[in-house]
Design a protein around this motif. Structure first.
Motif, PDB file in Angstrom:
ATOM      1  N   GLY A 246       5.007  -8.009  -7.624  1.00 63.04           N
ATOM      2  CA  GLY A 246       4.820  -6.953  -6.637  1.00 63.04           C
ATOM      3  C   GLY A 246       4.376  -5.660  -7.288  1.00 63.04           C
ATOM      4  O   GLY A 246       3.498  -4.948  -6.776  1.00 63.04           O
ATOM      5  N   LEU A 247       4.958  -5.359  -8.437  1.00 64.46           N
ATOM      6  CA  LEU A 247       4.591  -4.146  -9.166  1.00 64.46           C
ATOM      7  C   LEU A 247       3.135  -4.198  -9.609  1.00 64.46           C
ATOM      8  O   LEU A 247       2.427  -3.190  -9.576  1.00 64.46           O
ATOM      9  CB  LEU A 247       5.506  -3.990 -10.374  1.00 64.46           C
TER      10      LEU A 247
ATOM     11  N   VAL B 160      -2.905   0.304  -6.680  1.00 60.79           N
ATOM     12  CA  VAL B 160      -3.026   1.173  -5.510  1.00 60.79           C
ATOM     13  C   VAL B 160      -2.703   2.617  -5.890  1.00 60.79           C
ATOM     14  O   VAL B 160      -3.377   3.563  -5.460  1.00 60.79           O
ATOM     15  CB  VAL B 160      -2.092   0.689  -4.381  1.00 60.79           C
ATOM     16  N   ALA B 161      -1.667   2.795  -6.725  1.00 61.97           N
ATOM     17  CA  ALA B 161      -1.298   4.131  -7.182  1.00 61.97           C
ATOM     18  C   ALA B 161      -2.438   4.778  -7.962  1.00 61.97           C
ATOM     19  O   ALA B 161      -2.706   5.976  -7.826  1.00 61.97           O
ATOM     20  CB  ALA B 161      -0.040   4.057  -8.050  1.00 61.97           C
ATOM     21  N   ALA B 162      -3.126   3.983  -8.783  1.00 65.21           N
ATOM     22  CA  ALA B 162      -4.249   4.506  -9.562  1.00 65.21           C
ATOM     23  C   ALA B 162      -5.385   4.966  -8.658  1.00 65.21           C
ATOM     24  O   ALA B 162      -5.988   6.023  -8.869  1.00 65.21           O
ATOM     25  CB  ALA B 162      -4.741   3.450 -10.553  1.00 65.21           C
ATOM     26  N   VAL B 163      -5.678   4.174  -7.640  1.00 61.01           N
ATOM     27  CA  VAL B 163      -6.752   4.534  -6.702  1.00 61.01           C
ATOM     28  C   VAL B 163      -6.359   5.768  -5.889  1.00 61.01           C
ATOM     29  O   VAL B 163      -7.170   6.674  -5.667  1.00 61.01           O
ATOM     30  CB  VAL B 163      -7.071   3.352  -5.770  1.00 61.01           C
ATOM     31  N   ALA B 164      -5.104   5.833  -5.457  1.00 54.86           N
ATOM     32  CA  ALA B 164      -4.642   6.946  -4.619  1.00 54.86           C
ATOM     33  C   ALA B 164      -4.698   8.277  -5.359  1.00 54.86           C
ATOM     34  O   ALA B 164      -4.990   9.317  -4.763  1.00 54.86           O
ATOM     35  CB  ALA B 164      -3.218   6.674  -4.130  1.00 54.86           C
ATOM     36  N   THR B 165      -4.403   8.265  -6.658  1.00 53.93           N
ATOM     37  CA  THR B 165      -4.365   9.513  -7.424  1.00 53.93           C
ATOM     38  C   THR B 165      -5.694   9.843  -8.093  1.00 53.93           C
ATOM     39  O   THR B 165      -5.814  10.895  -8.735  1.00 53.93           O
ATOM     40  CB  THR B 165      -3.265   9.446  -8.496  1.00 53.93           C
ATOM     41  N   LEU B 166      -6.684   8.976  -7.951  1.00 58.90           N
ATOM     42  CA  LEU B 166      -7.985   9.223  -8.577  1.00 58.90           C
ATOM     43  C   LEU B 166      -8.627  10.548  -8.159  1.00 58.90           C
ATOM     44  O   LEU B 166      -9.151  11.272  -9.012  1.00 58.90           O
ATOM     45  CB  LEU B 166      -8.929   8.050  -8.291  1.00 58.90           C
TER      46      LEU B 166
ATOM     47  N   TRP C  11      10.317   9.910  -4.054  1.00 58.90           N
ATOM     48  CA  TRP C  11      11.321   9.065  -4.712  1.00 58.90           C
ATOM     49  C   TRP C  11      12.201   8.375  -3.674  1.00 58.90           C
ATOM     50  O   TRP C  11      12.534   7.190  -3.807  1.00 58.90           O
ATOM     51  CB  TRP C  11      12.151   9.911  -5.661  1.00 58.90           C
ATOM     52  N   GLY C  12      12.595   9.118  -2.650  1.00 58.34           N
ATOM     53  CA  GLY C  12      13.398   8.506  -1.598  1.00 58.34           C
ATOM     54  C   GLY C  12      12.657   7.364  -0.923  1.00 58.34           C
ATOM     55  O   GLY C  12      13.222   6.278  -0.696  1.00 58.34           O
ATOM     56  N   LEU C  13      11.382   7.580  -0.598  1.00 58.26           N
ATOM     57  CA  LEU C  13      10.572   6.523   0.008  1.00 58.26           C
ATOM     58  C   LEU C  13      10.352   5.373  -0.974  1.00 58.26           C
ATOM     59  O   LEU C  13      10.336   4.200  -0.586  1.00 58.26           O
ATOM     60  CB  LEU C  13       9.225   7.098   0.454  1.00 58.26           C
ATOM     61  N   TYR C  14      10.186   5.715  -2.244  1.00 63.05           N
ATOM     62  CA  TYR C  14       9.986   4.707  -3.293  1.00 63.05           C
ATOM     63  C   TYR C  14      11.161   3.738  -3.352  1.00 63.05           C
ATOM     64  O   TYR C  14      10.975   2.517  -3.454  1.00 63.05           O
ATOM     65  CB  TYR C  14       9.802   5.413  -4.632  1.00 63.05           C
ATOM     66  N   ASN C  15      12.385   4.268  -3.280  1.00 64.22           N
ATOM     67  CA  ASN C  15      13.566   3.399  -3.336  1.00 64.22           C
ATOM     68  C   ASN C  15      13.598   2.413  -2.183  1.00 64.22           C
ATOM     69  O   ASN C  15      13.898   1.228  -2.355  1.00 64.22           O
ATOM     70  CB  ASN C  15      14.833   4.252  -3.329  1.00 64.22           C
ATOM     71  N   VAL C  16      13.296   2.901  -0.973  1.00 63.91           N
ATOM     72  CA  VAL C  16      13.319   2.037   0.203  1.00 63.91           C
ATOM     73  C   VAL C  16      12.241   0.956   0.094  1.00 63.91           C
ATOM     74  O   VAL C  16      12.501  -0.239   0.317  1.00 63.91           O
ATOM     75  CB  VAL C  16      13.108   2.870   1.483  1.00 63.91           C
ATOM     76  N   LEU C  17      11.018   1.356  -0.262  1.00 65.09           N
ATOM     77  CA  LEU C  17       9.906   0.409  -0.320  1.00 65.09           C
ATOM     78  C   LEU C  17      10.037  -0.550  -1.499  1.00 65.09           C
ATOM     79  O   LEU C  17       9.619  -1.704  -1.419  1.00 65.09           O
ATOM     80  CB  LEU C  17       8.582   1.166  -0.400  1.00 65.09           C
ATOM     81  N   THR C  18      10.618  -0.072  -2.613  1.00 65.79           N
ATOM     82  CA  THR C  18      10.789  -0.944  -3.778  1.00 65.79           C
ATOM     83  C   THR C  18      11.717  -2.109  -3.461  1.00 65.79           C
ATOM     84  O   THR C  18      11.467  -3.250  -3.869  1.00 65.79           O
ATOM     85  CB  THR C  18      11.347  -0.150  -4.976  1.00 65.79           C
ATOM     86  N   GLN C  19      12.784  -1.857  -2.742  1.00 72.46           N
ATOM     87  CA  GLN C  19      13.682  -2.952  -2.385  1.00 72.46           C
ATOM     88  C   GLN C  19      12.981  -3.946  -1.463  1.00 72.46           C
ATOM     89  O   GLN C  19      13.163  -5.156  -1.591  1.00 72.46           O
ATOM     90  CB  GLN C  19      14.954  -2.402  -1.740  1.00 72.46           C
ATOM     91  N   HIS C  20      12.162  -3.450  -0.544  1.00 71.84           N
ATOM     92  CA  HIS C  20      11.442  -4.353   0.364  1.00 71.84           C
ATOM     93  C   HIS C  20      10.453  -5.212  -0.418  1.00 71.84           C
ATOM     94  O   HIS C  20      10.419  -6.438  -0.257  1.00 71.84           O
ATOM     95  CB  HIS C  20      10.700  -3.550   1.430  1.00 71.84           C
TER      96      HIS C  20
ATOM     97  N   LEU D 250       0.834  -1.206   0.000  1.00 69.45           N
ATOM     98  CA  LEU D 250       0.000   0.000   0.000  1.00 69.45           C
ATOM     99  C   LEU D 250       0.867   1.254   0.000  1.00 69.45           C
ATOM    100  O   LEU D 250       0.602   2.208  -0.738  1.00 69.45           O
ATOM    101  CB  LEU D 250      -0.935  -0.008   1.211  1.00 69.45           C
ATOM    102  N   GLY D 251       1.914   1.243   0.840  1.00 70.54           N
ATOM    103  CA  GLY D 251       2.798   2.406   0.918  1.00 70.54           C
ATOM    104  C   GLY D 251       3.491   2.674  -0.401  1.00 70.54           C
ATOM    105  O   GLY D 251       3.560   3.822  -0.859  1.00 70.54           O
ATOM    106  N   LEU D 252       3.999   1.621  -1.043  1.00 71.47           N
ATOM    107  CA  LEU D 252       4.690   1.793  -2.314  1.00 71.47           C
ATOM    108  C   LEU D 252       3.734   2.286  -3.388  1.00 71.47           C
ATOM    109  O   LEU D 252       4.089   3.135  -4.216  1.00 71.47           O
ATOM    110  CB  LEU D 252       5.345   0.476  -2.746  1.00 71.47           C
TER     111      LEU D 252
END
Length: 320
Positions: free
Chosen positions: A188-189, A195-201, A169-178, A86-88
């Motif tokens: 995973g993607l 989720v990104a689509a729903v968040a930006t709707l 972007w900084g948070l994206y890098n951390v969460l992407t590796q996880h 969800l965070g990513l």
């Protein structure tokens, strides 16, 4: 793990086997070029439906493409994986939205250089050596040269959007590796982009409805979505599984340079000599900042493991 996998899991494992034979640094380079290409191609769409609408359409089409390609298994999810997914997803959606809002107001190269302060600062803060914080400060000097505030054309709102995108972007890098460590291939993607689509709707849909919508906007957004997030973010996630923070970060430091070249070729955005110097400073700071970071190989846990030969190339050279 059970011996029998679903067809989608076999496909994911097969893709992982193919990816293991491709040098991870080459995937990272292609991903960076793809991201900046998609950003440049988004400019005409932004003029029609705004940055929020463009980002939302890209996420929607990206989610559809990824579900067709990866066919993720929802039943394989574990409770502890959901917060990171969800965070990513949220971070990815708003990273794109903020970035396109900045690109609407500033040159592509300048926007990327400012955004790059985000992951660079995260790298400095995560380092065991406090002197690593000197590199974000050096990059900040490069950004000042890029924005040239003494000329009186400083766009504070555009810079604010770029800084917000850099934070994401900084948070994206951390969460992407996880997430990349927990899921094989691009599964995973395929769970985070919806989720990104729903968040930006809430931001994107009103801009699409209220914008100057024309027939070519949807196919253009679909084509851009195929480049980013599908191809670019997929390659990033695959590369991050096999690269260290140091190697990936060093490669990532050249992304501002790619953005300047693509901005020049596709958008006719000619930087001044002082701005070229600023970009060079940001690139040097990014490369130097990664010299103290390292990361061990992480196994995938939520999906079937990659084939045995996937580990042969795991001398990691990933993300920037």
């Amino acid at each position: 793990m059970p011996e029998s996998f679903t067809s989608s899991e076999r496909g994911s494992a097969g893709a992982g086997g193919l990816a293991s034979r491709i040098p991870p640094w080459s995937m990272a380079i292609v991903a960076m070029i793809a991201v900046q290409l998609s950003n440049a191609l988004s400019v005409p769409v932004i003029e029609q439906v705004g940055p929020g609408g463009t980002a939302w359409l890209r996420m929607c089409f990206g989610a559809a493409f990824l579900w067709l390609i990866a066919r993720p298994s929802i039943r394989s999810l574990k409770g502890k994986d959901i917060p990171a997914l969800l965070g990513l997803g949220v971070v990815t959606g708003f990273m794109t939205t903020f970035f396109l809002a900045a690109v609407e107001r500033m040159p592509l190269g300048t926007t990327v250089a400012i955004e790059f302060l985000g992951p660079l600062t995260v790298a400095g803060l995560m380092s065991k050596h406090r002197r690593a914080l000197v590199w974000p400060l050096l990059a900040f000097i490069g950004v000042v040269l890029l924005t040239e505030p003494w000329r009186g054309s400083f766009d504070a709102i555009g810079v604010g959007f770029a800084v917000a995108a850099g934070t994401c972007w900084g948070l994206y890098n951390v969460l992407t590796q996880h997430v990349g460590d927990r899921f094989s291939g691009i599964s995973g993607l395929s769970l985070t982009i919806p989720v990104a689509a729903v968040a930006t709707l809430p931001i994107g849909l009103p801009q699409v409805i209220g914008g100057a919508f024309t027939w070519w906007v949807l196919p253009a957004a679909a084509g851009i979505a195929l480049i980013t997030p599908v191809i670019a973010f997929g390659l990033e996630m695959l590369a991050l599984r096999r690269m260290s923070h140091t190697a990936f970060g060093t490669l990532l430091s050249v992304e501002p340079a790619f953005s300047v070249i693509i901005g020049l070729l596709l958008l006719a955005q000619m930087p001044s000599p002082l701005q070229v110097l600023g970009i060079a400073i940001v690139v040097v700071a990014g490369a130097a900042a990664q010299r103290t970071g390292s990361r061990g190989e992480q196994p995938a846990l939520a999906d079937p493991p990659l084939p045995a030969n996937a580990g042969d190339a795991s001398a990691r050279a990933r993300r920037e």
